[in-house]
Design a protein around this motif. Structure first.
Motif, short mmCIF file in Angstrom:
data_model
loop_
_atom_site.label_atom_id
_atom_site.label_comp_id
_atom_site.label_asym_id
_atom_site.label_seq_id
_atom_site.Cartn_x
_atom_site.Cartn_y
_atom_site.Cartn_z
N GLN A 60 0.58 -0.58 0.01
CA GLN A 60 0.10 0.26 -0.36
C GLN A 60 0.99 1.27 -0.05
O GLN A 60 0.12 1.76 0.56
N ALA A 197 -4.98 -3.16 -3.40
CA ALA A 197 -4.99 -1.93 -3.13
C ALA A 197 -6.61 -1.17 -2.91
O ALA A 197 -6.28 0.03 -2.42
N LEU A 198 -7.37 -2.01 -2.05
CA LEU A 198 -8.06 -0.51 -1.61
C LEU A 198 -8.14 -1.16 -0.48
O LEU A 198 -8.84 0.02 0.54
N GLY A 199 -7.06 -2.33 -0.24
CA GLY A 199 -7.00 -1.59 1.60
C GLY A 199 -6.93 -3.23 2.14
O GLY A 199 -7.74 -3.68 1.20
N GLU A 202 -10.77 -4.53 3.21
CA GLU A 202 -11.45 -4.09 1.79
C GLU A 202 -11.61 -5.54 1.24
O GLU A 202 -12.38 -5.96 0.70
N LYS A 252 -5.11 1.64 -14.03
CA LYS A 252 -4.77 0.79 -13.04
C LYS A 252 -5.50 -0.02 -12.75
O LYS A 252 -5.05 -0.52 -11.42
N PHE B 86 -11.29 2.87 5.21
CA PHE B 86 -11.31 2.79 3.79
C PHE B 86 -10.06 3.71 2.86
O PHE B 86 -10.05 5.00 3.58
N LYS B 87 -8.87 3.23 3.34
CA LYS B 87 -7.17 3.62 2.32
C LYS B 87 -6.99 3.49 1.46
O LYS B 87 -5.90 2.17 1.02
N PRO B 88 -8.09 3.75 -0.20
CA PRO B 88 -7.80 2.99 -1.01
C PRO B 88 -6.16 3.56 -1.42
O PRO B 88 -5.84 5.33 -1.70
N LEU B 89 -4.75 2.61 -2.41
CA LEU B 89 -4.36 3.26 -2.55
C LEU B 89 -3.72 4.12 -3.85
O LEU B 89 -3.21 5.22 -4.88
N TYR B 90 -5.27 3.65 -5.38
CA TYR B 90 -5.27 3.83 -6.40
C TYR B 90 -6.55 4.81 -6.09
O TYR B 90 -7.66 4.08 -5.81
#
Lengths: 310, 253
Positions: A60, A197-199, A202, A252, B86-90
């Motif tokens: 991340q 990529a959303l964590g 998630e 992406k 909630f911490k999305p990278l993209y």
């Protein structure tokens, strides 16, 4: 517009590959030599970029890449230990390199991860220290094993200038082929990576086991990086620059973005290698060319992130 | 029928006990509200009960089977979880994001089937997010983002819905919207578990309550004995409360 950009990258790639292989009406022998180097450049470009891309996703952290997370440094330490116990061929040196690259990435990941995602400053700092540690060992080993200055520079800054004997050629092709297959197998994890990529939370609630994916990625990138380092030494920052540029061209979604790294990463390495070997009458270390692009880009990324976090 | 059963759950970080001997169950079609002061262990409970974190001791059963016996995909097909952070990278598009919700229902590398498409369409319709399907998930307002995140959970089409602080950062319009949506989902037969900070507002919705403090259960029960329930809330949150028109409000007198 996107299609146009993709087409442009593709055309550039073909033109450059042709130029790289056939420039100056070479003889068949020269073409064969160039082809080995061409394959290695392509593999290095693809491997470094795709490993960077998947490492960025699973940590991340958009600044992750094999060099900065300590995989390359660890691999180099293993390589040198291999030299110390008098292994010679890059093929057999890959094994200790792999084992130590796992140690390197394990240390970096453990130190830098806080509550599931990695802290940028810790990740980079630990990776950098592992790399400094590796360089120190290079110099120590150089003393004891009487390594030449050229060899030291090639190990620390990378080079595609390798000689593969006729007997080893088949083995080389097979290994590179396996390397490509291993890297390409990461593409099978595309949807899992999209979710990670959303964590982690998630991803897990959607049905992905993040730990499994992470372990798989760490192992595949360690194997491939160890193999690469044993042949080319450390080539830094490719895994940082290329994924970012590629994402902005190809989008992406991992399913489209990961395979396209073969084009963009390959092109970047071919171009850098061309500059390294033909700018002067002597050959420059490849890693110094990639770092020349990479370090300003690294600062740009950090500045950008700083603005975003304010 | 017990859908969800937790027995003697214990969890510590270092020497600190975050959850201490927690037992409760949820029946099919029920709405359970979990509340407690900050640091009571609510989010930890959700993370362990959903299988994200490993428990230390105790049992968690879903439909009578141990949590550990389910694969990640099986769990996601049964349970839709909305975590609080909630911490999305993209920055991906809303539509791509919601479509990822069907992951658990598809096989290895296989993509859209007709039924999955219907689940996604229904989720989009239920959460009314059509107007911003093309926007990036990082370019949404808090209210829009919450609706989009809920749409992804609904696309999973789970029978158990677990929301950890779904009202956080939302304006009042969206808070009511989320609560009403959960009420409709429960009415359609889903089992609902929520951690909600703003219990004043949510008080009239759930069937049962679970109050936590310092990792221990201080109260669990339905709303039949209302005085006892209000008393339990008062003790747990150390504040005086009155029940007024279904709202549980601080008592200023």
């Amino acid at each position: 517009m996107r299609l146009f950009k993709i087409l442009l990258v593709f055309i550039f790639f073909l033109l450059f590959s042709y130029f790289y292989l056939f420039n100056g009406a070479p003889s068949a022998d020269v073409i064969q030599l160039r082809f080995v180097r061409f394959l290695l450049a392509l593999f290095a470009g693809f491997s470094l970029s795709i490993n960077g891309a998947v490492l960025q996703t699973i940590t991340q952290n958009p600044l992750a890449e094999p060099y900065l997370v300590g995989i390359s440094g660890g691999a180099l330490i293993g390589y040198l230990i291999g030299l110390g116990v008098s292994l010679q061929s890059p093929f057999s040196l890959s094994l200790p390199a792999f084992l130590f690259s796992l140690v390197g990435v394990f240390i970096t990941y453990k130190v830098a991860s806080v509550k599931g995602s990695t802290r940028t400053e810790l990740l980079v700092l630990t990776g950098v220290f592992i790399n400094i540690f590796a360089s120190s060992i290079v110099f120590l080993v150089a003393y004891f094993l009487n390594l030449s200055l050229d060899r030291i520079i090639y190990l620390l800054f990378g080079s595609l200038n390798i000689v593969i004997g006729d007997k080893e050629l088949l083995f080389f092709y097979i290994s590179i082929g396996l390397g490509f297959i291993l890297e390409a197998s990461l593409i099978l994890l595309s949807r899992e990576l999209d979710l990670i990529a959303l964590g982690d939370e998630e991803a897990h609630s959607t049905g992905v086991n993040p730990e499994m994916v992470k372990k798989t990625v760490f192992i595949i990138s360690s194997i491939t990086t160890a193999f690469l380092v044993s042949f080319t030494g450390i080539i830094g920052f490719v895994g940082l620059i290329i994924p970012h540029i590629t994402r902005s061209i190809f989008g992406k979604k991992h399913l489209t973005y990961l395979p396209s790294l073969l084009l963009t990463g390959g092109l970047f390495l071919l171009a850098s290698d061309f500059v390294a070997k033909s700018l002067f009458s002597f050959e420059l270390p490849l890693g110094s060319i990639t770092s020349l692009f990479g370090i300003p880009f690294f600062f740009y990324m950090i500045m950008k992130r700083r603005h975003e976090s304010i | 029928m017990k859908v969800f059963e937790v027995e003697k759950l214990t969890f510590s970080i270092g020497r600190k006990k975050i959850l201490d001997d927690v037992s409760f169950h949820v029946k099919k079609g029920e709405w359970l509200l979990i509340a407690g002061p900050n640091g009571a262990g609510k989010s930890t409970l959700i993370k362990i009960a959903s299988g994200l974190w490993k428990k230390e001791s105790g049992n968690i059963k879903i439909w009578g089977k141990e949590l550990g016996e389910y694969s990640s995909k099986e769990l996601a097909r049964m349970m839709g979880i909305l975590h609080s952070s909630f911490k999305p990278l993209y920055n991906i598009s809303v539509l791509d994001f919601v479509r990822l919700g069907i992951y658990a229902k598809t096989g290895f590398l296989s993509f859209y089937s007709g039924r999955d498409k219907k689940d996604v369409e229904l989720a989009i319709e239920t959460t009314e997010i059509e107007p911003f399907l093309d926007k990036g998930i990082l370019n949404l307002s808090q209210g829009e983002l919450q609706r989009v995140r809920i749409a992804k959970v609904l696309a999973q089409n789970p029978r158990i819905i677990v929301f950890d602080e779904p009202l956080l950062h939302l304006d009042i319009k969206h808070k009511v919207w989320v609560l009403e949506l959960l009420a409709r989902l429960r009415a359609s037969g889903k089992t609902v578990i929520t951690v909600i900070h703003d219990f004043s507002m949510a008080f009239s919705y759930p069937d049962r309550f679970l109050l936590l403090k310092n990792g221990k259960i201080t109260y669990t029960g339905d709303r039949e004995k209302q005085d006892e329930l209000v008393k339990a809330f008062e003790d747990t949150f150390e504040i005086r409360l009155t029940l007024k028109d279904d709202f549980l409000l601080p008592d200023k007198d």
